[in-house]
Structure formats: structure tokens, C-alpha cells
Design a protein around this motif. Structure first.
Motif, PDB file in Angstrom:
ATOM      1  N   ASP A  11      45.150  40.653  53.766  1.00  0.00           N
ATOM      2  CA  ASP A  11      46.355  41.439  53.502  1.00  0.00           C
ATOM      3  C   ASP A  11      46.853  41.085  52.094  1.00  0.00           C
ATOM      4  O   ASP A  11      46.297  40.221  51.422  1.00  0.00           O
ATOM      5  CB  ASP A  11      47.425  41.222  54.581  1.00  0.00           C
ATOM      6  N   GLU A  12      47.926  41.759  51.644  1.00  0.00           N
ATOM      7  CA  GLU A  12      48.402  41.588  50.269  1.00  0.00           C
ATOM      8  C   GLU A  12      48.765  40.144  49.943  1.00  0.00           C
ATOM      9  O   GLU A  12      48.431  39.626  48.882  1.00  0.00           O
ATOM     10  CB  GLU A  12      49.624  42.490  50.016  1.00  0.00           C
ATOM     11  N   ARG A  13      49.458  39.485  50.847  1.00  0.00           N
ATOM     12  CA  ARG A  13      49.862  38.096  50.625  1.00  0.00           C
ATOM     13  C   ARG A  13      48.642  37.192  50.528  1.00  0.00           C
ATOM     14  O   ARG A  13      48.543  36.344  49.644  1.00  0.00           O
ATOM     15  CB  ARG A  13      50.796  37.626  51.749  1.00  0.00           C
ATOM     16  N   GLU A  14      47.687  37.406  51.421  1.00  0.00           N
ATOM     17  CA  GLU A  14      46.465  36.600  51.404  1.00  0.00           C
ATOM     18  C   GLU A  14      45.664  36.849  50.124  1.00  0.00           C
ATOM     19  O   GLU A  14      45.088  35.914  49.549  1.00  0.00           O
ATOM     20  CB  GLU A  14      45.603  36.917  52.629  1.00  0.00           C
TER      21      GLU A  14
ATOM     22  N   PHE B  15      44.708  33.937  47.679  1.00  0.00           N
ATOM     23  CA  PHE B  15      43.286  33.735  47.404  1.00  0.00           C
ATOM     24  C   PHE B  15      43.019  33.784  45.901  1.00  0.00           C
ATOM     25  O   PHE B  15      42.334  32.918  45.343  1.00  0.00           O
ATOM     26  CB  PHE B  15      42.478  34.813  48.143  1.00  0.00           C
ATOM     27  N   THR B  16      43.581  34.783  45.226  1.00  0.00           N
ATOM     28  CA  THR B  16      43.405  34.927  43.783  1.00  0.00           C
ATOM     29  C   THR B  16      44.009  33.743  43.044  1.00  0.00           C
ATOM     30  O   THR B  16      43.408  33.208  42.107  1.00  0.00           O
ATOM     31  CB  THR B  16      44.031  36.251  43.299  1.00  0.00           C
ATOM     32  N   PHE B  17      45.192  33.312  43.465  1.00  0.00           N
ATOM     33  CA  PHE B  17      45.849  32.158  42.850  1.00  0.00           C
ATOM     34  C   PHE B  17      44.972  30.912  42.974  1.00  0.00           C
ATOM     35  O   PHE B  17      44.755  30.190  41.996  1.00  0.00           O
ATOM     36  CB  PHE B  17      47.217  31.910  43.510  1.00  0.00           C
ATOM     37  N   LEU B  18      44.451  30.665  44.167  1.00  0.00           N
ATOM     38  CA  LEU B  18      43.623  29.479  44.390  1.00  0.00           C
ATOM     39  C   LEU B  18      42.303  29.546  43.612  1.00  0.00           C
ATOM     40  O   LEU B  18      41.847  28.539  43.057  1.00  0.00           O
ATOM     41  CB  LEU B  18      43.362  29.278  45.885  1.00  0.00           C
ATOM     42  N   LEU B  19      41.688  30.713  43.580  1.00  0.00           N
ATOM     43  CA  LEU B  19      40.455  30.861  42.794  1.00  0.00           C
ATOM     44  C   LEU B  19      40.724  30.589  41.314  1.00  0.00           C
ATOM     45  O   LEU B  19      39.939  29.909  40.645  1.00  0.00           O
ATOM     46  CB  LEU B  19      39.854  32.251  42.979  1.00  0.00           C
ATOM     47  N   ASN B  20      41.825  31.121  40.793  1.00  0.00           N
ATOM     48  CA  ASN B  20      42.181  30.868  39.398  1.00  0.00           C
ATOM     49  C   ASN B  20      42.409  29.387  39.141  1.00  0.00           C
ATOM     50  O   ASN B  20      41.996  28.859  38.100  1.00  0.00           O
ATOM     51  CB  ASN B  20      43.413  31.670  38.976  1.00  0.00           C
ATOM     52  N   LYS B  21      43.036  28.705  40.076  1.00  0.00           N
ATOM     53  CA  LYS B  21      43.272  27.268  39.936  1.00  0.00           C
ATOM     54  C   LYS B  21      41.943  26.521  39.865  1.00  0.00           C
ATOM     55  O   LYS B  21      41.747  25.650  39.014  1.00  0.00           O
ATOM     56  CB  LYS B  21      44.114  26.765  41.102  1.00  0.00           C
TER      57      LYS B  21
END
Length: 148
Positions: free
Chosen positions: A127-130, A134-140
Motif C-alpha cells: 500500500d502507499e504507506r508501505e 520500503f523506498t525510504f529503507l532502500l535509500n538508506k
């Protein structure tokens, strides 16, 4: 299951899913034959050449941590297939750069479309929040891996 085991399992599953997705992409895309006739090493070279302006064989050897002779073998194969071309420096005739041809650019673009298709299939599961998390964690993770 330990966190490390979960991550290793996820990497394996994602890698296998990506290979399967790219296989299906190959079957569904008429012009994809060129892409799938290349080795992983050749694709890595094409990506680096596409991302860097005026890259030399010496620079490729340094980037990949291999001998210039190893780079020369791959570069010659890519030249022979018409994916790259050699360009002599205007400033120093002793310096030779390698760059993508239109055919090489088309192959990179084709592969990118396959990756985007795979990324869309992952995002469709969330969903949008996930998706944001997910994108935030991948970028990190990417930022940490590409530091220094």
C-alpha cells in the motif's frame, strides 16, 4: 528466524523473481534478443560506460578492479557487436575513450524497462504507506553502501 537469515532469504527470492521477470520480459518483448545475448559482465560495462562521459580502458580496469587486458577483451567483444565505439581524444591523441553507440543505448534502455516493470510489480504488492517506507529503507541502505 534471525534477521540476517530473513534478509538472505529475501535477497535470494527477489533475485530469483527478478530473473524470472526478466525471462518473461524477454519472451514478451520482440526486440529483447540483443539484451539477453549479453553476459552480466558485458552489461555491467555498458552501464558504467553509459553513466560516465569519456571513460578509458584504464579507468574501467580501475573501476572493476581488474587488469587492463581483461577489460580489453570485454571492450573488444562489445565493439565487435556494435554496442560501443572508441573515440580518440581531441586534446590528446594518445587517449582513447569508449562510449555507447545507438545500439548500446537501446540495449540499456531495454534493460531499464525490464527493471522498471519488475519494480512496479513489487510496488503493486504494497500500500502507499508501505511503498514510502520500503523506498525510504532502500535509500538508506543504498546511501550507506555507496559512501566513501
Amino acid at each position: 528466524m534471525q534477521q540476517e537469515e530473513v534478509i538472505v532469504k529475501a535477497i535470494n527470492i527477489i533475485s530469483e523473481s527478478m530473473r524470472e521477470s526478466m525471462r518473461r520480459y524477454k519472451e514478451d518483448t520482440p526486440d529483447s534478443k540483443e539484451l539477453f545475448n549479453l553476459s552480466i559482465t558485458q552489461l555491467h560495462y555498458l552501464h558504467v560506460i553509459s553513466e560516465r562521459a569519456n571513460v578509458t580502458i584504464t579507468e574501467l580496469a580501475e573501476l572493476f578492479g581488474v587488469q587492463k587486458s581483461t577489460v580489453t577483451v570485454t571492450v573488444n567483444k562489445l565493439l565487435q557487436c556494435g554496442y560501443i565505439e572508441k573515440v580518440i581524444s581531441k586534446d590528446d591523441l594518445r587517449v582513447v575513450y569508449v562510449s555507447l553507440t545507438e545500439k548500446g543505448k537501446a540495449v540499456i534502455e531495454l534493460e531499464d524497462k525490464g527493471y522498471r516493470q519488475f519494480a512496479a510489480s513489487i510496488l503493486a504488492m504494497l500500500d502507499e504507506r508501505e511503498q514510502s517506507t520500503f523506498t525510504f529503507l532502500l535509500n538508506k541502505v543504498i546511501n550507506q553502501m555507496t559512501r566513501g
